[in-house]
Motif scaffolding. Sequence first.
Motif, short mmCIF file in Angstrom:
data_model
loop_
_atom_site.label_atom_id
_atom_site.label_comp_id
_atom_site.label_asym_id
_atom_site.label_seq_id
_atom_site.Cartn_x
_atom_site.Cartn_y
_atom_site.Cartn_z
N SER A 283 113.99 18.89 15.76
CA SER A 283 112.59 19.09 15.89
C SER A 283 112.27 19.21 17.21
N THR B 19 103.34 15.56 24.98
CA THR B 19 103.06 16.02 23.45
C THR B 19 102.44 17.29 23.31
N ASP C 75 103.38 19.58 17.33
CA ASP C 75 102.17 19.62 16.38
C ASP C 75 101.94 18.17 16.64
N PRO C 76 100.54 17.93 15.76
CA PRO C 76 99.85 16.61 15.80
C PRO C 76 101.03 15.47 14.95
N GLU C 77 101.73 16.01 14.06
CA GLU C 77 102.53 14.96 13.36
C GLU C 77 103.86 14.35 14.31
N THR D 29 103.63 14.32 17.69
CA THR D 29 102.97 13.95 18.77
C THR D 29 102.95 12.31 18.42
#
Length: 253
Positions: free
Chosen positions: A150, A176, A180-182, A184
């Motif tokens: 990932s 970051t 994506d936010p997850e 990050t």
Amino acid sequence: MKILEIKNLKKSFDSLEVLRDVSLEVNEGQVVAVIGPSGSGKSTLLRCATFLETIDSGELVYLGEKAATTGPEGKAVYAHPANLRRIRRYVGLVFQNFNLFPHFSVIKNVTDALITVQKKDREEALAIGRELLAKMGLSDKEHAYPYQLSGGQQQRVSIARALALRPKILFFDEPTSALDPELTGEILKVIRQLAAEKMTMVIVTHEMGFARDVADHVIFLNEGVIVEEGPPAAVLDNPQNERTKAFLNRFEH
């Protein structure tokens, strides 16, 4: 101890002045966050500090050793190549887009420079690499290739690769922004851990909450100049400059 001193740094690309008289200091164990709008010169500042770009004039000093100074003609003069090579070893850089070698396994990405640049024994390099992968929670990915990971895992590999060379200071360029936010959250957790271990870091970031939590010192860069700097509580929660206020307002609405 001062790890980095930048004095009166200037950098232009053709007629475009990107950095105009920037001066800053980073002390050992300090975490400095650099914030500012797109095009303000943040990435160029990092690229100049890590020798990916040459400065036009000013001074660049690592641990008291001058990497670049302004010569008699007003242009930057860099240290002798042998000295510069040694000074470069003080510096680590984590890129926005990971910059891993796609055809290298994870462990080879982490250990390659140890073996080829620092001439370490392969077994010693592997031991360092494995220790860092364990720290990043990636022990089981040693033989994987970047495409199998990932974005967050790739960025953790690139942090391990930078740490393997034992830099005195670690630079992050928007670490970051490609995630994506997850994912990050994974990277911010790693950087928090490094901050707790007193790793000296300069982080260009657009994550204001993170800058508030982790940084000791925040620099707001706008149009190539430092407009405001100080502790996060002062700069982020009680900015004095109108340009800083306008920039931070965009994050709150």
